[in-house]
Design an enzyme around this catalytic site. Structure first.
Site, PDB file in Angstrom:
ATOM      1  N   ASN A   1       8.009  -9.767  12.498  1.00  0.00           N
ATOM      2  CA  ASN A   1       7.818  -9.039  11.239  1.00  0.00           C
ATOM      3  C   ASN A   1       9.093  -8.894  10.424  1.00  0.00           C
ATOM      4  O   ASN A   1       9.051  -8.383   9.303  1.00  0.00           O
ATOM      5  CB  ASN A   1       7.176  -7.682  11.519  1.00  0.00           C
ATOM      6  CG  ASN A   1       5.735  -7.839  11.989  1.00  0.00           C
ATOM      7  OD1 ASN A   1       5.172  -8.933  11.918  1.00  0.00           O
ATOM      8  ND2 ASN A   1       5.160  -6.780  12.517  1.00  0.00           N
TER       9      ASN A   1
ATOM     10  N   CYS B   1      -9.426  -7.726   8.039  1.00  0.00           N
ATOM     11  CA  CYS B   1      -9.281  -8.310   9.372  1.00  0.00           C
ATOM     12  C   CYS B   1      -9.779  -7.251  10.348  1.00  0.00           C
ATOM     13  O   CYS B   1     -10.310  -6.225   9.961  1.00  0.00           O
ATOM     14  CB  CYS B   1      -7.819  -8.644   9.630  1.00  0.00           C
ATOM     15  SG  CYS B   1      -6.792  -7.188   9.699  1.00  0.00           S
TER      16      CYS B   1
ATOM     17  N   ARG C   1      -7.491  -3.769   4.716  1.00  0.00           N
ATOM     18  CA  ARG C   1      -6.181  -4.358   4.387  1.00  0.00           C
ATOM     19  C   ARG C   1      -6.046  -4.633   2.874  1.00  0.00           C
ATOM     20  O   ARG C   1      -5.844  -5.758   2.442  1.00  0.00           O
ATOM     21  CB  ARG C   1      -5.934  -5.648   5.175  1.00  0.00           C
ATOM     22  CG  ARG C   1      -6.067  -5.548   6.657  1.00  0.00           C
ATOM     23  CD  ARG C   1      -5.076  -4.657   7.345  1.00  0.00           C
ATOM     24  NE  ARG C   1      -3.698  -5.088   7.296  1.00  0.00           N
ATOM     25  CZ  ARG C   1      -3.137  -5.919   8.161  1.00  0.00           C
ATOM     26  NH1 ARG C   1      -3.863  -6.442   9.117  1.00  0.00           N
ATOM     27  NH2 ARG C   1      -1.856  -6.250   8.064  1.00  0.00           N
TER      28      ARG C   1
HETATM   29  C1  EPZ Z   1       2.955  -4.737   8.419  1.00  0.00           C
HETATM   30  O1  EPZ Z   1       1.665  -4.986   7.896  1.00  0.00           O
HETATM   31  C2  EPZ Z   1       3.033  -5.519   9.729  1.00  0.00           C
HETATM   32  N1  EPZ Z   1       2.890  -6.947   9.445  1.00  0.00           N
HETATM   33  C3  EPZ Z   1       1.925  -5.051  10.661  1.00  0.00           C
HETATM   34  O2  EPZ Z   1       2.087  -5.753  11.892  1.00  0.00           O
HETATM   35  C4  EPZ Z   1       2.107  -3.566  10.920  1.00  0.00           C
HETATM   36  O3  EPZ Z   1       1.042  -3.106  11.729  1.00  0.00           O
HETATM   37  C5  EPZ Z   1       2.111  -2.805   9.582  1.00  0.00           C
HETATM   38  O4  EPZ Z   1       3.125  -3.344   8.723  1.00  0.00           O
HETATM   39  C6  EPZ Z   1       2.382  -1.321   9.765  1.00  0.00           C
HETATM   40  O5  EPZ Z   1       3.601  -1.131  10.400  1.00  0.00           O
HETATM   41  C7  EPZ Z   1       3.983  -7.652   9.057  1.00  0.00           C
HETATM   42  O6  EPZ Z   1       5.051  -7.118   8.870  1.00  0.00           O
HETATM   43  C8  EPZ Z   1       3.778  -9.128   8.865  1.00  0.00           C
HETATM   44  P1  EPZ Z   1       1.146  -1.800   5.563  1.00  0.00           P
HETATM   45  P2  EPZ Z   1       1.297  -4.506   6.387  1.00  0.00           P
HETATM   46  O7  EPZ Z   1       1.134  -2.372   4.197  1.00  0.00           O
HETATM   47  O8  EPZ Z   1       2.476  -4.699   5.513  1.00  0.00           O
HETATM   48  C9  EPZ Z   1      -2.609   0.306   3.662  1.00  0.00           C
HETATM   49  C10 EPZ Z   1       1.396  -7.018  13.724  1.00  0.00           C
HETATM   50  O9  EPZ Z   1       0.629  -6.727  14.652  1.00  0.00           O
HETATM   51  N2  EPZ Z   1      -2.272  -0.444   2.442  1.00  0.00           N
HETATM   52  O10 EPZ Z   1       2.276  -0.900   5.961  1.00  0.00           O
HETATM   53  O11 EPZ Z   1       0.021  -5.131   5.995  1.00  0.00           O
HETATM   54  C11 EPZ Z   1      -3.179  -0.597   4.742  1.00  0.00           C
HETATM   55  O12 EPZ Z   1      -4.574  -0.779   4.564  1.00  0.00           O
HETATM   56  C12 EPZ Z   1       1.027  -6.642  12.310  1.00  0.00           C
HETATM   57  O13 EPZ Z   1       2.499  -7.560  13.858  1.00  0.00           O
HETATM   58  C13 EPZ Z   1      -2.920  -0.138   1.243  1.00  0.00           C
HETATM   59  O14 EPZ Z   1      -3.774   0.749   1.198  1.00  0.00           O
HETATM   60  O15 EPZ Z   1       1.069  -2.953   6.635  1.00  0.00           O
HETATM   61  C14 EPZ Z   1      -2.877   0.154   6.001  1.00  0.00           C
HETATM   62  O16 EPZ Z   1      -3.882   1.123   6.202  1.00  0.00           O
HETATM   63  C15 EPZ Z   1      -0.352  -6.019  12.208  1.00  0.00           C
HETATM   64  N3  EPZ Z   1      -2.622  -0.850   0.126  1.00  0.00           N
HETATM   65  C16 EPZ Z   1      -1.559   0.857   5.680  1.00  0.00           C
HETATM   66  O17 EPZ Z   1      -1.425   0.826   4.261  1.00  0.00           O
HETATM   67  C17 EPZ Z   1      -1.681  -1.850   0.148  1.00  0.00           C
HETATM   68  O18 EPZ Z   1      -1.429  -2.450  -0.922  1.00  0.00           O
HETATM   69  C18 EPZ Z   1      -0.344   0.200   6.300  1.00  0.00           C
HETATM   70  O19 EPZ Z   1      -0.268  -1.090   5.803  1.00  0.00           O
HETATM   71  C19 EPZ Z   1      -1.029  -2.145   1.369  1.00  0.00           C
HETATM   72  C20 EPZ Z   1      -1.334  -1.427   2.499  1.00  0.00           C
END
Ligand code: EPZ
Length: 422
Positions: free
Chosen positions: A23, A116, A121
């Protein structure tokens, strides 16, 4: 489809050097678009998501290679601005190419990544940040078409500290005209690492590690050579494996400070932990079954959602009751159904899993539901009284370079089965 077999109830003993952080590497690969020339990244894990990101970059005109952990990305010519849909559907984090691609070319065409197993997401925070920076973004029929002149610095406050949205905004802002202030940012170590990489390219980012980032826009960035940090989630996975199997292990190369809250949880579950504060790693000794635990996931520095599944597996073999609450994703308990095949007693109620531990678990034939859920099944298999089979390991290979090799170095009896069909 690949599968692995694991002989349980063998205490672990050994040490493993942790791979580079998936990540941290993925956004850095996307950020290589920001500089005309050749970027070199060291300690890059040979995982499916890295190759998927290569596919995206190559479809845009880059030339990429990976050898002995060193990735070379030549972004001298970016002739295409459309990210092929097959990559978007295969890897949700392809959305993080949007920011650097718009900053580099003024255009980008991609698709909604879709949900997913973790939940819907959405990417609204990504798109609103890019619009605030001056990008015009049209959405229709699942497609996203973005265009911009030179992006303009601005002030953005995230409604939620989204890791990906923070990264996208930073990677867009580094080439914007003027200063951008990002508030309520995510503070994950991977973002701090990304800021270090961008600053090595000539960006001027301050506040890394805090929830406010200030980015002074630059007219251009230069490619660089950089070594990302170790994968704290892999490290946490292997420490959890030793808690489930008992024994004594060392995970090397990871900064203990990046796992402060998981280490607190491990101590509360009965693990003896030794760290010396530097990136020389963490030693764990587990003399008997873990104790039950109550934990809640949250944005860094809280307990990371990516370790929730593997600690759910540890809780399944713990002595006592546990409650795990998932505050980040609305559907991250897919592993529970497969863990029940090991005889685990898990009751799900919305975002909380209540577990009554038992030992030993029963060997089972299971299928990985997702990346971290698959790792959780391997952890549970280590606590089962016999040989278990885990299918669907292509999910695990998205984030773990070689989980069999690493668990084997820790003394586990584990082997890969390449299942041939037809
Ligand atoms: C990153 O995903 C990581 N992926 C994820 O790791 C990790 O679980 C996650 O951060 C949380 O730490 C990478 O770095 C490639 P978020 P990301 O945006 O960026 C909501 C793994 O297993 N949200 O912090 O997608 C979303 O639905 C993966 O290595 C919105 O509502 O996570 C979620 O509920 C899985 N609107 C929460 O925020 C948006 O525009 C956290 O998502 C974006 C996100």
């Amino acid at each position: 489809m690949s599968a692995i077999q694991i002989q349980g109830l063998r205490p672990l003993c050994g040490s493993v050097t942790v791979q580079g952080s998936k990540n941290a590497v993925l956004p850095m690969m996307a950020a290589s678009l920001l500089a005309k020339g050749t970027t070199v990244l060291c300690r890059v894990p040979a995982i499916a998501d890295v190759y998927a990101m290569f596919g995206i970059l190559e479809s845009l005109g880059c030339r990429c290679s990976l050898s002995d952990g060193t990735a070379v990305i030549d972004a001298s010519r970016v002739e295409e601005v459309q990210i092929p849909e097959k990559f978007v559907k295969a890897m949700r984090s392809s959305v993080m190419v949007l920011g650097p691609l718009i900053a580099r070319t003024g255009e980008a065409v991609t698709y909604y990544p879709g949900g997913c197993v973790l939940g819907k997401r959405p990417i609204d925070l990504h798109l609103s940040a890019l619009r605030s920076l001056g990008a015009e973004i049209r959405e229709a029929g699942g497609m996203i078409v973005a265009s911009a002149g030179r992006l303009r610095g601005t002030r953005i406050r995230f409604g939620f500290p989204s890791v990906g949205a923070t990264e996208n905004a930073v990677m867009a802002a580094v080439l914007a005209q003027g200063t951008t202030v990002l508030e309520n940012c995510a503070r994950e170590p991977e973002i701090t690492d990304l800021c270090g990489f961008l600053n090595a390219m000539g960006a001027r980012i301050s506040g890394a590690g805090s929830n406010t980032l200030t980015v002074e826009g630059a007219s251009e960035l230069k490619p660089c050579r950089y070594t990302p940090g170790a994968d704290r989630i892999c490290a946490g996975t292997y420490l959890a494996a030793a808690m489930a199997a008992t024994g004594e292990i060392a995970v090397k190369g990871v900064e203990p400070g990046q796992l402060a809250e998981p280490l607190n949880v491990m101590r509360r579950m009965g693990a003896e932990i030794e760290t010396d504060g530097k990136a020389s790693g963490i030693r764990l000794r587990m003399r008997k079954r873990p104790r039950g635990i109550v934990l809640k996931t949250g944005p860094y520095p809280a307990f990371p959602t990516d370790l929730q599944s593997v600690f759910l597996a540890v809780a399944c073999t713990a002595d006592g009751e546990s409650r795990l609450t998932e505050e980040i994703f609305e559907a991250r308990f897919a592993a529970a159904r497969m863990l029940r095949r090991f005889g685990a007693q898990i009751r799900l109620d919305d975002r909380t899993a209540a577990v009554t531990g038992r030992s030993p678990l029963t060997p089972a034939i299971v299928c990985a539901p997702d990346l971290r859920g698959g790792a959780a099944l391997a952890v549970a298999a280590l606590a089962a009284d016999g040989i278990s089979l885990i299918e669907g390991c292509e999910h695990i290979e998205r984030g773990y370079e070689d989980i069999c090799r690493d668990l084997g170095e820790l003394g586990a009896e584990v082997w890969t089965i390449k299942q041939k069909f037809g």
